[in-house]
Design a protein around this motif. Structure first.
Motif: not given
Length: 251
Positions: A1-22
């Protein structure tokens, strides 16, 4: 069964290193998850909480709870932010019964990403290789609040060609400590100086960890001392994205 998850990106990842989010999205999808990035998420409130500003910390916590509570699981590429939601949100609302129940519900389904991939999904990276020697720093919040220790190492050991060098003081603080490095810069610099020397002494090519704040702090010190060690969030290698620029190398 596919699990649906919410990714909480965090401020630093969003602003400083988005590739961690990807990288987080790539790894979660490879593990069979459907990933949603909820709108309305901003800061988890940790800086305000650490500074004693409970009113703003509570405001940000409420905003985060509203954004995350519709999802069956919440995954965070940061031990410190995950620790704030899991451990401290219920404390913030201990005198507010209505919000306490909502905080506890979100806290109970929030996971640091490598713990989620290892313990909940039982997943290992496949067809990922990296010809390098790495050393690993255990970030304070992830280790002490969430017990993140073996999980990233189990995932990383599935990467072909990646070897490991033991880091003396791997569980010792790097000196970042969120607002600590701003309040006590001289002490912070002395701590990260010792950490950088220990990292260099391993002979490793790569420094890995699970918190971008710690990685930025250590990468900055390594760079200033002329070290050739390159720093990555562990999830970048796990997701097969270790061939990109290291932290601090971006144009």
């Amino acid at each position: 069964m596919t699990k649906t998850v919410a990714l909480f990106v965090t401020c630093l990842v969003d602003m400083m290193r988005p590739r961690i989010g990807f990288a987080a999205i790539r790894a979660l999808e490879a593990a069979g998850c459907e990933v949603v990035v909820p709108e309305g998420q901003t800061c988890c409130g940790q800086p305000a909480l650490n500074s004693g500003d409970r009113d703003h910390a509570m405001m940000l916590a409420k905003q985060t709870i509203v954004a995350l509570e519709p999802y069956e699981a919440v995954v965070v590429p940061s031990g410190s932010c995950a620790g704030t939601i899991r451990c401290h949100y219920p404390e913030i609302f201990e005198d507010n019964p209505a919000w306490l129940a909502r905080a506890q519900a979100v806290a109970g389904k929030t996971f640091e990403i490598m713990a989620y991939l290892d313990e909940i999904c039982g997943w290992r990276p496949e067809d990922v290789s990296m010809d390098a020697k790495a050393t690993y720093h255990d970030s304070c919040s992830g280790l002490r609040e969430l017990g993140i220790k073996a999980q990233p190492r189990r995932l990383l050991k599935a990467i072909d060609g990646l070897t490991f060098a033991s880091l003396q003081g791997e569980e010792t603080c790097c000196g970042f400590g969120g607002t600590f490095c701003v309040k006590y810069p001289a002490i912070s610099n002395a701590i990260v100086g010792e950490k950088a020397d220990a990292i260099d002494a391993t002979g490793a090519d790569l420094l890995l960890a699970g918190d971008l704040g710690c990685l930025m702090n250590m990468a900055g010190k390594l760079n200033r001392k002329g070290s050739k060690v390159r720093a990555y969030h562990a999830i970048e290698l796990i997701a097969g994205m270790g061939d990109g620029p290291a932290i601090g190398e971006e144009a």
